[in-house]
Structure formats: structure tokens, C-alpha cells
Design a protein around this motif. Sequence first.
Motif, PDB file in Angstrom:
ATOM      1  N   GLU A  65      41.887  29.450  46.347  1.00  0.00           N
ATOM      2  CA  GLU A  65      40.732  29.598  45.449  1.00  0.00           C
ATOM      3  C   GLU A  65      39.874  30.819  45.775  1.00  0.00           C
ATOM      4  O   GLU A  65      39.087  31.256  44.943  1.00  0.00           O
ATOM      5  N   THR A  66      40.009  31.360  46.989  1.00  0.00           N
ATOM      6  CA  THR A  66      39.255  32.574  47.334  1.00  0.00           C
ATOM      7  C   THR A  66      39.784  33.758  46.542  1.00  0.00           C
ATOM      8  O   THR A  66      39.021  34.594  46.060  1.00  0.00           O
ATOM      9  N   THR A  67      41.103  33.841  46.438  1.00  0.00           N
ATOM     10  CA  THR A  67      41.753  35.022  45.884  1.00  0.00           C
ATOM     11  C   THR A  67      42.035  34.886  44.391  1.00  0.00           C
ATOM     12  O   THR A  67      42.063  35.885  43.667  1.00  0.00           O
ATOM     13  N   ALA A  68      42.243  33.644  43.932  1.00  0.00           N
ATOM     14  CA  ALA A  68      42.611  33.438  42.519  1.00  0.00           C
ATOM     15  C   ALA A  68      41.580  34.003  41.535  1.00  0.00           C
ATOM     16  O   ALA A  68      41.970  34.608  40.529  1.00  0.00           O
ATOM     17  N   PRO A  69      40.254  33.854  41.788  1.00  0.00           N
ATOM     18  CA  PRO A  69      39.301  34.421  40.823  1.00  0.00           C
ATOM     19  C   PRO A  69      39.416  35.938  40.713  1.00  0.00           C
ATOM     20  O   PRO A  69      39.112  36.523  39.665  1.00  0.00           O
ATOM     21  N   ILE A  70      39.862  36.567  41.805  1.00  0.00           N
ATOM     22  CA  ILE A  70      40.013  38.028  41.796  1.00  0.00           C
ATOM     23  C   ILE A  70      41.157  38.416  40.860  1.00  0.00           C
ATOM     24  O   ILE A  70      41.031  39.336  40.054  1.00  0.00           O
TER      25      ILE A  70
ATOM     26  N   LEU B 291      33.004  40.157  51.527  1.00  0.00           N
ATOM     27  CA  LEU B 291      33.983  41.035  50.885  1.00  0.00           C
ATOM     28  C   LEU B 291      35.382  40.456  51.081  1.00  0.00           C
ATOM     29  O   LEU B 291      35.796  40.188  52.207  1.00  0.00           O
ATOM     30  N   HIS B 292      36.089  40.264  49.965  1.00  0.00           N
ATOM     31  CA  HIS B 292      37.444  39.701  50.035  1.00  0.00           C
ATOM     32  C   HIS B 292      38.349  40.462  49.073  1.00  0.00           C
ATOM     33  O   HIS B 292      38.068  40.488  47.874  1.00  0.00           O
ATOM     34  N   CYS B 293      39.388  41.082  49.600  1.00  0.00           N
ATOM     35  CA  CYS B 293      40.352  41.837  48.783  1.00  0.00           C
ATOM     36  C   CYS B 293      39.652  42.756  47.774  1.00  0.00           C
ATOM     37  O   CYS B 293      40.018  42.798  46.592  1.00  0.00           O
ATOM     38  N   GLY B 294      38.645  43.455  48.242  1.00  0.00           N
ATOM     39  CA  GLY B 294      38.006  44.456  47.383  1.00  0.00           C
ATOM     40  C   GLY B 294      36.979  43.915  46.413  1.00  0.00           C
ATOM     41  O   GLY B 294      36.502  44.639  45.541  1.00  0.00           O
ATOM     42  N   PHE B 295      36.627  42.645  46.542  1.00  0.00           N
ATOM     43  CA  PHE B 295      35.618  42.046  45.664  1.00  0.00           C
ATOM     44  C   PHE B 295      34.537  41.345  46.496  1.00  0.00           C
ATOM     45  O   PHE B 295      34.843  40.744  47.534  1.00  0.00           O
ATOM     46  N   ALA B 296      33.312  41.402  46.013  1.00  0.00           N
ATOM     47  CA  ALA B 296      32.257  40.575  46.604  1.00  0.00           C
ATOM     48  C   ALA B 296      32.430  39.184  46.014  1.00  0.00           C
ATOM     49  O   ALA B 296      32.461  39.029  44.791  1.00  0.00           O
ATOM     50  N   ILE B 297      32.594  38.177  46.878  1.00  0.00           N
ATOM     51  CA  ILE B 297      32.821  36.832  46.338  1.00  0.00           C
ATOM     52  C   ILE B 297      31.588  35.936  46.487  1.00  0.00           C
ATOM     53  O   ILE B 297      31.523  34.879  45.880  1.00  0.00           O
TER      54      ILE B 297
ATOM     55  N   SER C  29      37.394  36.977  54.709  1.00  0.00           N
ATOM     56  CA  SER C  29      36.342  37.718  54.021  1.00  0.00           C
ATOM     57  C   SER C  29      35.369  38.191  55.084  1.00  0.00           C
ATOM     58  O   SER C  29      35.114  37.470  56.041  1.00  0.00           O
ATOM     59  N   ILE C  30      34.839  39.380  54.900  1.00  0.00           N
ATOM     60  CA  ILE C  30      33.971  39.914  55.942  1.00  0.00           C
ATOM     61  C   ILE C  30      32.593  40.262  55.389  1.00  0.00           C
ATOM     62  O   ILE C  30      32.475  40.689  54.241  1.00  0.00           O
ATOM     63  N   PRO C  31      31.565  40.069  56.219  1.00  0.00           N
ATOM     64  CA  PRO C  31      30.222  40.430  55.755  1.00  0.00           C
ATOM     65  C   PRO C  31      30.113  41.943  55.573  1.00  0.00           C
ATOM     66  O   PRO C  31      30.527  42.703  56.441  1.00  0.00           O
ATOM     67  N   ALA C  32      29.589  42.363  54.430  1.00  0.00           N
ATOM     68  CA  ALA C  32      29.468  43.789  54.131  1.00  0.00           C
ATOM     69  C   ALA C  32      28.099  44.052  53.527  1.00  0.00           C
ATOM     70  O   ALA C  32      27.597  43.260  52.731  1.00  0.00           O
TER      71      ALA C  32
END
Lengths: 76, 367
Positions: free
Chosen positions: B141-146, A44-50, A4-7
Motif C-alpha cells: 500500500e505504500t507503493t501502490a498509490p504512486i 519520501l518514498h520512490c520519488g514521492f512524498a507520501i 521511506s525517509i524523512p526529507a
Amino acid sequence: MCLSIPAKVLSIEKDIARVSVGGSELSAGLHLVDDIRIGDYVLLHCGFAIQKISEENALEMLSIFNEIAQSEAGEI
Amino acid sequence: MKFVEEYRDKDKVQLIVNRIREISKKEISLMEVCGGHTMAIHKFGIPALLPGNIKLHSGPGCPVCVTSTNFIDTAIEYSKNRNFIIATYGDLIRIPGSDSTLDIEKAKGANVKVVYSVLEALEIARQNRNKAVIFLGIGFETTAPISAAAIKKASNEKIDNFFLYSSHKIMPPAMAAIINEGVKINGYICPGHVSAITGSEIYNPLCDQYKVGCVISGFEPMDILQSIYMLVDQFEKDDPKVEIQYKRAVKPEGNLKAKSIMNEVFEFGNDWWRGFGEIPRSGLKLREKFFSFDARHKFPVNVQEVKEIKGCICGEILKGLKTPADCKLFRVACNPSNPLGACMVSNEGACQAFFRYGVRKNAKFEK
């Protein structure tokens, strides 16, 4: 994969934000976070802010290092 | 404040290294669980900065690496159906199945789309209502909620030709499995972005039961070295505990909204991990309420018995028992241009990290 990258949030429309990563603009879904404002930094992770990144905590860590560095310089 | 360069300061890195050298007396084995940490550790040359008594092992936190060959074979079977579109994160398309890869099937005409976000997969489904779009859900768990958010969106917006084929997994059962298998670990460098979602409490049972330190770490060199310092300090004082180094992104309670969405959509089930076999309650399956979006239920397929690659020690590497340099295939038969095992395909696999950053067997890191 869990990268995940800071955006930086540039604009927000409904549940999608436009964010900047090192000058590149990307979209970020805001479905998993609350209270995000323009100017905030998010992970930012796979197109979502987490998660929103806490500037306060980030600065706190850096200031601890600065203090250690200064005290070591003082010892010499 | 960009949250990147500030944590790469050479003088401060040296400062932490000096502190580690001052306090570290005993032999200590640490495992970085996350593939992102494996990559960062080798990219920044961290092993070379540490004294010889601190050993770092790579763990099972590379989703692509631990995904079963059966999962890949099933995805390949799906891709052969011309009424299906396979949407997947890029890493997965080159993972070898028993006889093929998604990349090879794509070259033969299969409709395989690489997406950056599951939202793109939903859009593909919206624009191709006469096709079934199967999204390959891998990640922790990082990707599963997406994926969970996407299922909710598909449900709300009645995108009924979108399906999830879930191989989502959770981290703590694998971390426990490693210790149960007898691998000697004195401390875990815990995954930062998994923990941004879960919070720190998921590691409490691990710490209590196995007396192993758990420090949740960021991904920059200063983060990783500070985490190593914290784990060494715990170990020297014989005081294992769960701590958060990566405070700017990880709250003790995690991301409550993401956890709630994940819990609404998924429930725990047994899952198969490369190197470990089946681990109870380590996978995330769609709840019955969402079965109409579950590729497993809508399109069950029987794939032939799995053929594993001869000589590949990916499984032992994922448990920290061996390193890529111990593998006979490494560099020669198996390299990023022609990967044989999953750990070489993924850009956070230990084999690719070793290849890319030139780590050799018996490398002497001692200064």
C-alpha cells in the motif's frame, strides 16, 4: 521496498518539490499530499512524498522519554 | 529535528529495554511484518537486547520476496521483445526467474531501465513514443498509490505507450493467512509506511478475529523497542488492540488523498504470494477504465511452467516458520553475490539481513 525517509522540503514547483535528505537533493512528487510548505518534513518514498511528518507528535514522543528518564534518575 | 538521530539515543534505548525486561513474564512470539523492520531489527542488534522469552519472527512484508516466479518470467518474456522497454525498481532485476533474470537479459541486449521513481518511467515513455514502456509495479500500500498516480498522469497527459504490469499487493490478507496456517503469533509489529497510507483501521478485523495485538511501528531503534514494549504490555494484560507507536507519520485515517487515488485506479483481485500460494483479494489490479494502460490486457503472454529453486526455503521463511539459518543453501550456495532465492536478493529480505548482520543459528541472545 516500503522504505521511506524523512526529507526536508527546500522548494516547490507545481507538483514537484526539491527535498534534502542528509544534504543530498532529490525530487519528490507531491501528487499524494496536500498543504506541503517549504521547511516541512515529508516521508519520501520512490520519488514521492507520501505523508507530512508531524513535528508535534515527534516531539511528544521524545518528551515522554525524557520524563521517564528524569523520573528514573530521581528514584536513584 | 531530523527525525532520525533523535530516535537512536543509547541511554533511552536502554531505558526501554529495562522496562520491557520488567514487564515481560510470559513467552511471546512477535512478527515484524515489514522487510524494512527486519533490516532495522538486525542492523541495530535488537534481538540481543531482548530477554529470551521474546521471540521475533520475520514476516511476508518484502514485496520482492513474495513476488511470484511467474511474474518475473513474464517480465523476462516482455524484455525479449525489442519494441519494449522495461522500467523497474532496482531490486527486481536480479530476482531469479525460471531460467534467467532481467539482469541477464539486459546483458544480452534487452532494454531494461532501473528507475528510482515511476515518474522517470513516464519520462522514458514520453521520449520513446515508438516503444512500449512497461513499468513493473511491485510493492504494498505504500507503493501502490504512486503507481496509481502515474497511471492517472499517463491518462491525463495521453502518454499511451506507458503500461503498468501490476503485482501490487495489500498486507492484511497475508497477515491473516499466517495465523490461519497455524503460525503462533501473539502480536504484529505492523508496517509503518504501509500504515502511513492506509491508517490503522485495516488491522481492526485482524485484531478482533484473531485476538492478536497490532502496533504500528516506526523504523528507528527506539521506535521498534517501544512497539515491542506496547505489544508485551498488551499481551501480559491479555488486552490485544490496535495502537499507533509511529504517530509522527501515521494518522488513524491514513493519507486520504493517496487512498482515494489508489481506489480510483485499482480494485482487489486474487494474487499469488511466494510461500502462501494464491490469497483471495490480496492483490491490486487496474480497473477496467484503465485497461488501456494494463500490460496484462494489452500484452498477454504465456510463460512455461514455473521452475522453483531446489532446496530454497524462502516460502517458509516468509511465513515465519523457519529462519534463514535453517536453510542448507544459506551463505554457502546462496549469498548476496550469488543469490538463489528472492529473500537473499532483496536488500530487505530476511536472508540478506541475516547474512549482512551475521545472525547465526542458535545464537544465544540471553544476557
